[in-house]
Scaffold this motif. Structure first.
Motif, PDB file in Angstrom:
ATOM      1  N   ASP A 258      -6.037  -1.730  -5.138  1.00  9.40           N
ATOM      2  CA  ASP A 258      -5.499  -2.200  -3.861  1.00  9.40           C
ATOM      3  C   ASP A 258      -6.491  -3.203  -3.258  1.00  9.40           C
ATOM      4  OD1 ASP A 258      -4.122  -2.620  -1.532  1.00  9.40           O
ATOM      5  OD2 ASP A 258      -3.965  -0.507  -0.979  1.00  9.40           O
ATOM      6  N   GLU A 259      -6.182  -4.474  -3.371  1.00  9.42           N
ATOM      7  CA  GLU A 259      -7.022  -5.560  -2.848  1.00  9.42           C
ATOM      8  C   GLU A 259      -8.508  -5.382  -3.182  1.00  9.42           C
ATOM      9  OE1 GLU A 259      -6.091  -7.069   0.999  1.00  9.42           O
ATOM     10  OE2 GLU A 259      -4.099  -6.181   0.986  1.00  9.42           O
TER      11      GLU A 259
ATOM     12  N   SER B 238       0.837  -1.212   0.000  1.00 10.01           N
ATOM     13  CA  SER B 238       0.000   0.000   0.000  1.00 10.01           C
ATOM     14  C   SER B 238       0.867   1.255   0.000  1.00 10.01           C
ATOM     15  CB  SER B 238      -0.946   0.009   1.201  1.00 10.01           C
ATOM     16  OG  SER B 238      -1.839  -1.073   1.119  1.00 10.01           O
TER      17      SER B 238
HETATM   18 MG    MG Z   1      -2.015  -2.864   2.219  1.00  2.00          MG
END
Ligand code: MG
Ligand code: ADP
Length: 249
Positions: free
Chosen positions: A173-174, A43
């Motif tokens: 992101d995910e 991240s």
């Molecule tokens: Mg992360």
């Protein structure tokens, strides 16, 4: 030369080296996954790419233009969009109302920039919004209250809103974190459809190996802030270090 080039990026948080000499070369029109355990710096890396964090050293170039030092909205205007873990939509609005927000923002922004000329009519804007919803297979649900959608459909709606800006690079992101299997598969299909229908590069951070191996052409394994290996999914699957550390074999 790749569309996104990350060179020797370092980032410390106090005594913690969150990113150490990160080098990445993302090829245009590919899906490139970044995997790695919790706390690996995934991240943080993404935040450096969108201007939310400033690396201590290193450079990031997108389409030949430097990215670092620019504000998040400027980076967005360069053609980089980011999708967060939780879909960013307005639950109290209908599906159509949500998509109309970026459509009108884009029209009014273009009008302000050029100052002269004609502004797209409301019916043209509606047409664009319908096209975006149709692209993500959500047109039939245009009058549905967005809060009532499944996680997978919320992701579809968010992607329609994002695609209004015609991004060249999408950072995810995910995108399937916390989703049930059906919603995860819905999201995999969505990303495949988007990829197949336009020129777009995707960088996806993901824990779920099913998602990674369904979508990615290249995979970078990040460990303790530094890329450990980068290869094709087939090679990554068989890589002894990766098997041991991340695939639990
Ligand atoms: Mg992360
Ligand atoms: P990942 O996304 O791979 O799980 P992160 O990039 O979130 O990892 O975090 C990398 C490391 O940096 C972790 O040890 C995390 O605790 C630390 N970290 C992340 N953001 C901050 C911050 N704003 N301040 C201090 N430490 C941070």
């Amino acid at each position: 030369m790749g569309i996104l080039e990350v060179k020797n990026v370092n980032k410390r948080f106090g005594g913690l080296q969150a990113l150490g000499d990160v080098n990445l070369d993302i090829q245009e029109n590919t899906v490139h996954a970044i995997i790695g355990p919790n706390g690996a710096g995934k991240s943080t890396l993404l935040n450096c790419l969108i201007g939310k964090l400033e690396p201590d050293t290193g450079s990031v170039t997108f389409d030949g233009q430097p990215v670092l030092g620019r504000k998040p909205h400027e980076i967005n205007q360069m053609g980089i969009s980011r999708v967060f873990q939780t879909p960013e939509i307005f639950n109290d609005l209908t599906v159509m109302e949500n998509v109309l927000i970026p459509c009108f923002a884009k029209r009014d922004g273009a009008f302000r920039m050029h100052a002269v000329g004609s502004v797209a009519s409301e019916s043209d804007v509606m047409e664009t919004a319908e096209k975006m919803l149709s692209d993500v297979n959500m047109l039939a649900k245009k009058d549905v209250h967005s809060g009532a959608l499944s996680r997978g459909d919320k992701r579809r709606l968010e992607m329609a809103m994002c695609l209004v800006q015609e991004p060249k690079l999408l950072l995810l992101d995910e995108p399937t974190a916390g989703m049930a299997r059906a919603d995860t598969n819905n999201t995999i299909e969505l990303l495949k459809e988007i990829k197949a229908s336009r020129d777009i590069t995707m960088v996806i951070i993901e824990h779920d190996m099913h998602v990674v191996f369904s979508l990615a052409q290249r995979i970078t394994v990040l460990a303790q802030g530094t890329p450990l290996v980068e290869d094709t999914p087939e090679k990554i699957k068989g890589h002894p270090k990766v098997k041991e550390a991340y695939l639990g074999e």
